[in-house]
Scaffold this active site. Structure first.
Site, PDB file in Angstrom:
ATOM      1  N   GLU A   1       5.162 -76.646 -46.854  1.00 50.41           N
ATOM      2  CA  GLU A   1       5.597 -76.207 -45.515  1.00 50.41           C
ATOM      3  C   GLU A   1       7.252 -76.768 -45.606  1.00 50.41           C
ATOM      4  OE1 GLU A   1       3.475 -76.572 -42.048  1.00 50.41           O
ATOM      5  OE2 GLU A   1       1.734 -75.220 -42.311  1.00 50.41           O
TER       6      GLU A   1
ATOM      7  N   GLU B   1      -3.779 -72.577 -46.447  1.00 47.54           N
ATOM      8  CA  GLU B   1      -3.853 -73.009 -44.889  1.00 47.54           C
ATOM      9  C   GLU B   1      -4.233 -71.577 -44.203  1.00 47.54           C
ATOM     10  OE1 GLU B   1      -1.414 -76.192 -42.434  1.00 47.54           O
ATOM     11  OE2 GLU B   1      -1.075 -77.137 -44.520  1.00 47.54           O
TER      12      GLU B   1
HETATM   13  O1  IFM Z   1      -2.161 -79.273 -38.772  1.00 50.68           O
HETATM   14  C1  IFM Z   1      -0.830 -78.484 -39.308  1.00 50.68           C
HETATM   15  C2  IFM Z   1      -0.753 -78.512 -40.468  1.00 50.68           C
HETATM   16  O2  IFM Z   1      -0.681 -80.100 -40.955  1.00 50.68           O
HETATM   17  C3  IFM Z   1       0.429 -77.927 -41.435  1.00 50.68           C
HETATM   18  N1  IFM Z   1       0.109 -76.538 -40.987  1.00 50.68           N
HETATM   19  C4  IFM Z   1      -0.234 -75.985 -39.419  1.00 50.68           C
HETATM   20  C5  IFM Z   1      -1.112 -76.459 -39.031  1.00 50.68           C
HETATM   21  C6  IFM Z   1      -1.243 -76.685 -38.274  1.00 50.68           C
HETATM   22  O3  IFM Z   1      -0.249 -76.488 -37.389  1.00 50.68           O
END
Ligand code: IFM
Length: 477
Positions: free
Chosen positions: A181, A382
């Site tokens: 990210e 994710e």
């Molecule tokens: O916890 C975070 C993660 O570190 C990166 N993506 C989003 C998740 C939720 O906010």
């Protein structure tokens, strides 16, 4: 574990009364170093920007820090055993740069690397494929002191660190993602300052974004040189961006936010160019003088896969005078050049992060990446939700989280049916953990963590996910 010689089949569905995923679909769960490891000052680890930030008053809710977190550093065996109980095919974790190369330059720290060697060996001995992310937001503090990601040199340091990790772990780790990210690192870290290092300058955020991607490209090249067999990719967080109406001003607001949220990264990484409209939107912020000849070719170094993190959708509208600024990632300072765009709340169900639940947005996002950008295998690296959990008689019945996963897995299946070469899905997160500026107040885990006793309790969603993995699919509704 899947056979290293044959990547999972992609895009093939066995249609029937069940929603069955392609053979070899990589079912996993994800975490990140600073969010779970703890042991912040052990084994030679030195501070990262998140140590500094969380120890600075007023930065993280209730003054929470990652000093202990889930104590995973000391509980690695127990945690991998839980993963094996769930039947995970893969585990996505990140390496703490400050643990393996304290200070961000110089030789490797053997004790730090040994921790990850133990983790990887433990995973492999349970038949779980390790998936290694090199950078999940925790820049060594000395590199921030030298300028951080807005400074070009940080990209070169990242490539050096990558070579060192590839050398140590590349014989046993097949899947690698460089960055997690980069939007968050750049725009939350240097734009709005709600993430470490807490700086607030739009031009720095744009420079940081560029140097993160440059670091990614150099890291891909370092990995290829050290480990030609590695499967290499990057993880971006993407959002469908929808105009609140078809009024031209709302449509233009959506174009601008889509530029900053999605195309800022997708276009350089997968097409080797910044979008012209985005550069025009940013003309009062930066002249892009930090982009040197050859950078974009490096950034677009060929990949083997693309990781997509998906949580929600942005609905936006043209500015109105006097509108209340929105909090967190909707804060105007995250959107240099488009600060006056309004984020619209639709009144649909939200998670405990106040993020709107929008499973169809996952289909849209995956189709877009495939149809507009690449034929590479995609992985949802994710996807998940925070909800308030309650322990009752030693159990956590997290029906809302389970329903969130269920809806998004149906969406993932639909995307495959539409031709998307989706090869895996990683739930966020394996266990409750340090949720950045929110500290421990937001729980995303499939496994509940009691932070006082460090007891782990698999929630209902974990048991349900184990069954999904076992069947390689879900019951049709
Ligand atoms: O916890 C975070 C993660 O570190 C990166 N993506 C989003 C998740 C939720 O906010």
């Amino acid at each position: 574990m899947s056979n290293p010689a044959s990547p999972p089949a992609v895009g093939v569905l066995d249609q029937g009364p069940e929603l069955i995923f392609p053979p070899g679909f990589l079912w996993g769960a994800a975490t990140a170093a600073y969010q779970i490891e703890g042991a912040a000052a052990e084994g030679g680890r030195t501070p990262s920007i998140w140590d500094t930030f969380s120890h600075t008053e007023g930065r993280v809710l209730h003054g929470h820090t990652g000093d202990v977190a889930c104590d995973h550093y000391h509980r690695l065996g127990e945690d991998v055993a839980l993963m094996a109980e769930l039947g995970l095919k893969s585990y996505r974790f990140s390496v703490s740069w400050s643990r393996v190369q304290p200070g961000g330059t110089g030789p490797a720290n053997v004790a730090g690397l040994d921790f990850y060697r133990r983790l990887v060996d433990e995973l492999l001995s349970h038949g779980i494929e390790p998936w290694l992310t090199l950078y999940h937001w925790d820049l060594p503090q000395p590199l921030e002191d030298a300028g951080g990601w807005p400074a070009r040199d940080t990209a070169a340091r990242f490539a050096d660190y990558t070579a060192l990790v590839a050398d140590a772990l590349g014989d046993r780790v097949r899947y690698w993602t460089t960055l997690n990210e980069p939007w968050c690192s750049a725009f939350l870290g240097y734009g709005s300052g709600v993430h470490a290092p807490g700086r607030t300058d739009g031009a720095d955020a744009v420079r940081a974004g560029h140097h993160l991607m440059l670091g990614h490209g150099l890291a891909v090249q370092a990995l290829r040189a050290a480990r030609p067999q590695a499967q290499v990719g990057v993880t971006v967080n993407l959002y469908p961006v929808t105009p609140a109406s078809d009024a031209p001003a709302d449509v233009d607001a959506a174009r601008r936010i889509d530029g900053l949220a999605n195309r800022f990264f997708l276009d350089p990484l997968l097409r080797g160019a910044y979008p012209a409209d985005l550069m025009a939107d940013l003309r009062d912020v930066t002249d892009f003088g930090h982009v040197r000849d050859g950078d974009l070719a490096t950034i677009a170094s060929p990949l083997d896969l693309v990781g997509v993190n998906y949580y929600s959708r942005h609905v936006v509208a043209a500015p109105v005078a006097g509108a209340e600024p929105e909090p967190y990632w909707r804060a105007p300072s995250c959107w240099p050049g488009s600060e006056d765009v309004r984020f619209v709340t639709r009144g649909v169900p939200v998670t405990d992060m106040n993020w709107e639940i929008d499973a169809p947005g996952l289909v849209e996002t995956l189709r877009r990446v495939h149809e507009e950008y690449t034929d590479l295998p995609l992985y949802v690296t994710e996807n998940g939700s925070a909800f308030v959990d309650e322990v009752v008689d030693g159990r956590v019945d997290d029906v809302d989280r389970l329903a969130y996963f269920d809806a998004h897995l149906r969406a993932a299946h639909e995307a495959i049916g539409a031709g998307v070469p989706l090869a895996g899905y990683f739930a966020w997160s394996l266990m409750d953990n340090f949720e950045w500026a929110w500290g421990y107040t937001k729980r995303f885990g499939m496994i509940y963590v009691d932070y006082d006793s460090q007891t782990r309790i698999p929630k209902s969603s974990a048991r349900w996910y184990a069954e999904v993995i076992r069947r390689n699919g879900l019951a049709a509704h």
